[in-house]
Design an enzyme around this catalytic site. Structure first.
Site, PDB file in Angstrom:
ATOM      1  N   HIS A 292     -38.476  11.795  76.587  1.00  0.00           N
ATOM      2  CA  HIS A 292     -39.281  11.297  75.469  1.00  0.00           C
ATOM      3  C   HIS A 292     -39.411  12.358  74.387  1.00  0.00           C
ATOM      4  CE1 HIS A 292     -42.575   9.390  73.265  1.00  0.00           C
ATOM      5  NE2 HIS A 292     -43.108  10.599  73.229  1.00  0.00           N
TER       6      HIS A 292
ATOM      7  N   HIS B  25     -37.820  12.276  70.077  1.00  0.00           N
ATOM      8  CA  HIS B  25     -38.484  12.903  68.929  1.00  0.00           C
ATOM      9  C   HIS B  25     -37.574  13.810  68.088  1.00  0.00           C
ATOM     10  CE1 HIS B  25     -42.716  11.794  69.003  1.00  0.00           C
ATOM     11  NE2 HIS B  25     -42.736  11.933  70.328  1.00  0.00           N
TER      12      HIS B  25
ATOM     13  N   SER C 151     -37.493   5.897  73.447  1.00  0.00           N
ATOM     14  CA  SER C 151     -37.283   6.359  74.818  1.00  0.00           C
ATOM     15  C   SER C 151     -37.503   5.253  75.843  1.00  0.00           C
ATOM     16  CB  SER C 151     -38.229   7.535  75.121  1.00  0.00           C
ATOM     17  OG  SER C 151     -39.582   7.160  74.944  1.00  0.00           O
TER      18      SER C 151
ATOM     19  N   GLU D 287     -44.961   7.515  66.938  1.00  0.00           N
ATOM     20  CA  GLU D 287     -44.648   7.012  68.280  1.00  0.00           C
ATOM     21  C   GLU D 287     -44.124   5.578  68.298  1.00  0.00           C
ATOM     22  OE1 GLU D 287     -44.363   8.615  70.935  1.00  0.00           O
ATOM     23  OE2 GLU D 287     -45.455  10.480  70.598  1.00  0.00           O
TER      24      GLU D 287
END
Length: 247
Positions: A110, A115, A176, A157
């Site tokens: 993740h 990111h 993710s 997010e």
């Protein structure tokens, strides 16, 4: 803390490869252009877990950002301080095979796969840096941090972006997740235009697919929203504190 590459096990490499292959079967037609371009820039591949030193060298040239190794979720002050100094907090551990589809705490797949590619986009990291500067001003104020976390949640997010080729994903929580990648672009969940006031008043859950998503037109729009984020947050905090005094 440092990434100790020699500590990765055979299972770690298998997990990275499996997750990478699974998501790359979805993302070429689902992820934002900037994410896919960033993925090329940072040279992530299916066969190898990224080496942070190499990734940092690339990001340093692109935007001046670097990865900072953390053990897991860090306190608010540490989180905001790192990003206000262009350091993105990232774990080095990977989920186990039995945890492929859901983790309570973000792992390296993740933090890094989802990111890092966008850390090569200047407008996006400018937004991150300024949002973190705001966060530093409110550390210790739980109400303010909750409001700010909503902005982070529905953008960094779980944000979507409207591009020429259609609706695309830039939020790492989606990038993710194989399941949410498909769900968020389906007709099931409502999509709303990006609006700071609305987002600031919208709560969220971490344990389910999101029941709504907010759509930006560009990463410049995110960065340019910072003055409004400051104003909305200040107003909401003032009203909250006024009610607390009266009570």
């Amino acid at each position: 803390m440092k990434q100790i590459y020699g500590n990765y096990t055979k299972e770690d490499f298998e997990v990275w490869q499996l997750l990478y292959k699974r998501q790359m079967g979805n993302l070429p037609t689902a992820a934002s252009t900037a994410y896919l371009e960033g993925l090329d820039h940072v040279n992530f591949v299916e066969e190898a877990i990224p080496k942070f030193e190499e990734t940092n060298d690339i990001l340093q040239v692109q935007t001046g950002w670097r990865l900072a190794v953390v053990p897991g979720i860090v306190p608010d002050y540490t989180f905001f301080e790192l990003m206000s100094n262009k350091r993105f907090p990232a774990t080095t551990w990977l989920r186990k095979m039995k945890e492929l589809d859901y983790l309570e705490e973000p792992d390296m797949f993740h933090d890094v796969f989802a990111h890092v590619p966008l850390l090569a986009n200047q407008s996006f990291v400018d937004f991150l840096e300024e949002l973190s500067n705001i966060g530093l001003q409110y550390v210790g104020n739980d109400y303010a941090i909750e409001i700010l976390s909503r902005v982070y949640w529905f953008t960094v997010e779980f944000g979507l972006i409207q591009e020429e080729q259609g609706l695309r994903i830039y939020g790492a929580g989606i990038l993710s997740s194989a399941g949410e990648t498909k769900f968020c672009l389906s007709e099931k969940p409502p999509k709303h235009p990006f609006d700071v006031q609305t987002i600031a008043n919208t709560s969220y859950r971490k344990d389910v697919f999101q029941d709504r998503y907010f759509v930006i037109d560009s990463y410049e729009q995110l960065y340019e929203s910072i003055p409004e984020v400051k104003a909305v947050l200040a107003e909401m905090v003032e009203k909250h504190e006024s009610k607390a005094v009266v009570a």
